[in-house]
Design a protein around this motif. Structure first.
Motif, PDB file in Angstrom:
ATOM      1  N   MET A   1       8.009  18.727  36.532  1.00 38.02           N
ATOM      2  CA  MET A   1       7.844  19.227  35.297  1.00 38.02           C
ATOM      3  C   MET A   1       7.452  20.824  35.574  1.00 38.02           C
ATOM      4  SD  MET A   1       4.507  18.930  32.271  1.00 38.02           S
ATOM      5  CE  MET A   1       5.572  17.428  31.715  1.00 38.02           C
ATOM      6  N   ARG A   2       8.034  21.600  34.719  1.00 39.09           N
ATOM      7  CA  ARG A   2       7.844  23.218  35.127  1.00 39.09           C
ATOM      8  C   ARG A   2       6.524  23.569  34.734  1.00 39.09           C
ATOM      9  NH1 ARG A   2      13.022  26.166  31.967  1.00 39.09           N
ATOM     10  NH2 ARG A   2      14.566  25.434  33.877  1.00 39.09           N
ATOM     11  N   LYS A   3       6.090  24.646  35.606  1.00 39.41           N
ATOM     12  CA  LYS A   3       4.858  25.290  35.411  1.00 39.41           C
ATOM     13  C   LYS A   3       4.704  25.588  33.760  1.00 39.41           C
ATOM     14  CE  LYS A   3       0.922  27.174  36.898  1.00 39.41           C
ATOM     15  NZ  LYS A   3      -0.251  26.881  36.225  1.00 39.41           N
ATOM     16  N   SER A   4       5.523  26.216  33.284  1.00 33.58           N
ATOM     17  CA  SER A   4       5.184  26.665  31.940  1.00 33.58           C
ATOM     18  C   SER A   4       4.992  25.499  31.010  1.00 33.58           C
ATOM     19  CB  SER A   4       6.415  27.302  31.447  1.00 33.58           C
ATOM     20  OG  SER A   4       7.519  26.494  31.487  1.00 33.58           O
ATOM     21  N   THR A   6       3.457  22.578  31.926  1.00 37.17           N
ATOM     22  CA  THR A   6       2.263  22.121  32.253  1.00 37.17           C
ATOM     23  C   THR A   6       1.112  22.984  31.544  1.00 37.17           C
ATOM     24  OG1 THR A   6       2.098  23.214  34.348  1.00 37.17           O
ATOM     25  CG2 THR A   6       2.762  20.937  34.409  1.00 37.17           C
ATOM     26  N   ASP A   7       1.207  24.342  31.586  1.00 39.59           N
ATOM     27  CA  ASP A   7       0.537  25.238  30.853  1.00 39.59           C
ATOM     28  C   ASP A   7       0.217  25.094  29.346  1.00 39.59           C
ATOM     29  OD1 ASP A   7      -0.373  26.442  33.187  1.00 39.59           O
ATOM     30  OD2 ASP A   7       0.887  28.441  33.228  1.00 39.59           O
ATOM     31  N   ILE A   8       1.603  24.834  28.792  1.00 38.88           N
ATOM     32  CA  ILE A   8       1.677  24.554  27.359  1.00 38.88           C
ATOM     33  C   ILE A   8       0.902  23.266  26.873  1.00 38.88           C
ATOM     34  CG2 ILE A   8       3.231  24.097  25.377  1.00 38.88           C
ATOM     35  CD1 ILE A   8       5.299  26.113  26.571  1.00 38.88           C
ATOM     36  N   PHE A   9       1.215  22.272  27.794  1.00 35.69           N
ATOM     37  CA  PHE A   9       0.666  21.041  27.494  1.00 35.69           C
ATOM     38  C   PHE A   9      -1.107  21.146  27.711  1.00 35.69           C
ATOM     39  CE2 PHE A   9      -0.776  16.725  29.137  1.00 35.69           C
ATOM     40  CZ  PHE A   9      -0.730  15.994  28.011  1.00 35.69           C
ATOM     41  N   CYS A  10      -1.699  21.900  28.842  1.00 33.29           N
ATOM     42  CA  CYS A  10      -2.784  22.049  28.998  1.00 33.29           C
ATOM     43  C   CYS A  10      -3.478  22.588  27.822  1.00 33.29           C
ATOM     44  CB  CYS A  10      -3.109  22.744  30.247  1.00 33.29           C
ATOM     45  SG  CYS A  10      -4.717  23.101  30.703  1.00 33.29           S
ATOM     46  N   PRO A  70       7.097  18.088  40.445  1.00 39.44           N
ATOM     47  CA  PRO A  70       6.833  16.796  40.060  1.00 39.44           C
ATOM     48  C   PRO A  70       5.220  16.973  39.429  1.00 39.44           C
ATOM     49  CG  PRO A  70       6.862  16.465  42.321  1.00 39.44           C
ATOM     50  CD  PRO A  70       7.365  17.799  41.947  1.00 39.44           C
ATOM     51  N   VAL A  71       5.125  16.084  38.322  1.00 39.11           N
ATOM     52  CA  VAL A  71       3.726  15.835  37.823  1.00 39.11           C
ATOM     53  C   VAL A  71       2.863  15.026  38.636  1.00 39.11           C
ATOM     54  CG1 VAL A  71       2.389  15.354  35.643  1.00 39.11           C
ATOM     55  CG2 VAL A  71       4.507  16.522  35.673  1.00 39.11           C
ATOM     56  N   ALA A  72       1.597  15.286  38.907  1.00 39.30           N
ATOM     57  CA  ALA A  72       1.049  14.362  39.735  1.00 39.30           C
ATOM     58  C   ALA A  72       0.274  13.376  38.603  1.00 39.30           C
ATOM     59  CB  ALA A  72      -0.289  15.272  40.410  1.00 39.30           C
ATOM     60  N   TRP A  73       0.870  12.589  37.977  1.00 39.47           N
ATOM     61  CA  TRP A  73       0.311  11.840  37.077  1.00 39.47           C
ATOM     62  C   TRP A  73      -0.773  11.204  37.362  1.00 39.47           C
ATOM     63  CZ3 TRP A  73       1.303  12.979  32.305  1.00 39.47           C
ATOM     64  CH2 TRP A  73       2.481  13.316  32.252  1.00 39.47           C
ATOM     65  N   PRO A  74      -1.140  10.499  38.774  1.00 40.72           N
ATOM     66  CA  PRO A  74      -2.464   9.852  39.031  1.00 40.72           C
ATOM     67  C   PRO A  74      -3.548  10.829  39.046  1.00 40.72           C
ATOM     68  CG  PRO A  74      -0.804   9.327  40.533  1.00 40.72           C
ATOM     69  CD  PRO A  74      -0.242  10.171  39.735  1.00 40.72           C
ATOM     70  N   VAL A  76      -3.625  13.352  36.910  1.00 39.21           N
ATOM     71  CA  VAL A  76      -3.947  13.539  35.380  1.00 39.21           C
ATOM     72  C   VAL A  76      -4.784  12.522  34.899  1.00 39.21           C
ATOM     73  CG1 VAL A  76      -2.630  13.577  33.360  1.00 39.21           C
ATOM     74  CG2 VAL A  76      -1.781  14.978  35.170  1.00 39.21           C
ATOM     75  N   GLY A  77      -4.456  11.271  35.168  1.00 41.00           N
ATOM     76  CA  GLY A  77      -5.214  10.075  34.640  1.00 41.00           C
ATOM     77  C   GLY A  77      -6.693  10.092  35.153  1.00 41.00           C
ATOM     78  N   LEU A  78      -6.721  10.533  36.285  1.00 42.24           N
ATOM     79  CA  LEU A  78      -8.147  10.432  36.889  1.00 42.24           C
ATOM     80  C   LEU A  78      -9.000  11.644  36.349  1.00 42.24           C
ATOM     81  CD1 LEU A  78      -9.658   9.029  39.221  1.00 42.24           C
ATOM     82  CD2 LEU A  78      -8.757  10.720  40.816  1.00 42.24           C
ATOM     83  N   ILE A  79      -8.447  12.590  35.968  1.00 41.76           N
ATOM     84  CA  ILE A  79      -9.165  13.651  35.372  1.00 41.76           C
ATOM     85  C   ILE A  79      -9.638  13.405  33.952  1.00 41.76           C
ATOM     86  CG2 ILE A  79      -9.125  16.247  34.752  1.00 41.76           C
ATOM     87  CD1 ILE A  79      -9.734  15.975  37.464  1.00 41.76           C
ATOM     88  N   ALA A  80      -8.657  12.827  33.515  1.00 46.15           N
ATOM     89  CA  ALA A  80      -8.983  12.291  31.835  1.00 46.15           C
ATOM     90  C   ALA A  80      -9.863  11.177  31.867  1.00 46.15           C
ATOM     91  CB  ALA A  80      -7.657  11.667  31.375  1.00 46.15           C
ATOM     92  N   ALA A  81      -9.812  10.389  32.803  1.00 42.04           N
ATOM     93  CA  ALA A  81     -11.021   9.268  32.809  1.00 42.04           C
ATOM     94  C   ALA A  81     -12.293  10.098  33.178  1.00 42.04           C
ATOM     95  CB  ALA A  81     -10.681   8.208  33.884  1.00 42.04           C
ATOM     96  N   LEU A  82     -12.373  10.738  34.209  1.00 45.45           N
ATOM     97  CA  LEU A  82     -13.441  11.552  34.388  1.00 45.45           C
ATOM     98  C   LEU A  82     -14.041  12.366  33.512  1.00 45.45           C
ATOM     99  CD1 LEU A  82     -15.519  12.587  37.054  1.00 45.45           C
ATOM    100  CD2 LEU A  82     -13.730  14.246  37.149  1.00 45.45           C
ATOM    101  N   SER A  83     -13.240  12.791  32.541  1.00 51.35           N
ATOM    102  CA  SER A  83     -13.745  13.571  31.202  1.00 51.35           C
ATOM    103  C   SER A  83     -14.195  12.847  30.498  1.00 51.35           C
ATOM    104  CB  SER A  83     -12.423  14.421  30.578  1.00 51.35           C
ATOM    105  OG  SER A  83     -11.877  15.209  31.501  1.00 51.35           O
ATOM    106  N   LEU A  84     -13.862  11.461  30.165  1.00 46.06           N
ATOM    107  CA  LEU A  84     -14.679  10.425  29.385  1.00 46.06           C
ATOM    108  C   LEU A  84     -15.921   9.968  29.863  1.00 46.06           C
ATOM    109  CD1 LEU A  84     -11.514   8.093  28.410  1.00 46.06           C
ATOM    110  CD2 LEU A  84     -12.701  10.085  27.129  1.00 46.06           C
ATOM    111  N   VAL A  85     -15.967   9.918  31.217  1.00 45.87           N
ATOM    112  CA  VAL A  85     -17.059   9.617  31.900  1.00 45.87           C
ATOM    113  C   VAL A  85     -18.362  10.573  31.736  1.00 45.87           C
ATOM    114  CG1 VAL A  85     -18.479   9.092  34.104  1.00 45.87           C
ATOM    115  CG2 VAL A  85     -16.391   7.782  33.320  1.00 45.87           C
TER     116      VAL A  85
END
Length: 153
Positions: A1-4, A6-10, A70-74, A76-85
């Motif tokens: 995924m392009r840096k741009s 990921t920034d837009i998604f963020c 490439p997107v580091a999906w693991p 991304v998932g880990l940070i999302a789960a950490l945010s919920l915690v």
């Protein structure tokens, strides 16, 4: 995924989180609104910043023909789960303790480990302590606004 991208998604993610806070803000009155409102403003500004930066970067990437990374999906998932915690721990540990823990763990997950984990841990803790101290000074001392309380602080 392009840096741009990921920034837009963020940025869009920040704006969605801000919208969630905005919906919950209607239940609060008086001084109890100050801290969440300030947090909402910071999150929204960050969201608009990243969306704007992403569109600006996309234009630059198109001109230079940069490669996709490439997107580091693991992660991304880990940070999302950490945010919920983190959100769950605010009411248990308190805002500052849970924020410090979240910042340190997130920095360890996302940080550059090329200099070693000890070096990264030092700077993660330093960043978390400085950030939480600045938040504490701004809200508790300057604005006299109590943060969400918990077991510790």
């Amino acid at each position: 995924m392009r840096k741009s991208s990921t920034d837009i998604f963020c940025g869009l993610s920040f704006l969605v989180i801000g919208a969630g806070f905005w919906v919950q803000l209607a239940e609060l009155e008086g001084v109890s609104r100050v801290f969440p409102q300030a947090l909402l403003v910071v999150i929204a500004l960050g969201g608009f910043w990243f969306v704007g930066k992403g569109f600006w970067q996309r234009r630059r990437e198109s001109a230079q023909g940069e490669e996709c990374e490439p997107v580091a999906w693991p992660k991304v998932g880990l940070i999302a789960a950490l945010s919920l915690v983190y959100a769950a721990l605010i009411s248990i540990l308190g805002f500052f303790c849970s924020t410090l823990a979240f910042l340190v763990v997130a920095a360890l997950i996302l940080g550059d480990k090329s200099r070693g984990l000890g070096h990264l841990l030092k700077f993660s803790v330093l960043y978390g302590v400085v950030f939480c101290t600045l938040l504490w000074v701004c809200f508790v001392k300057l604005l006299n606004v109590p943060p969400p309380a918990g077991l510790f602080f």
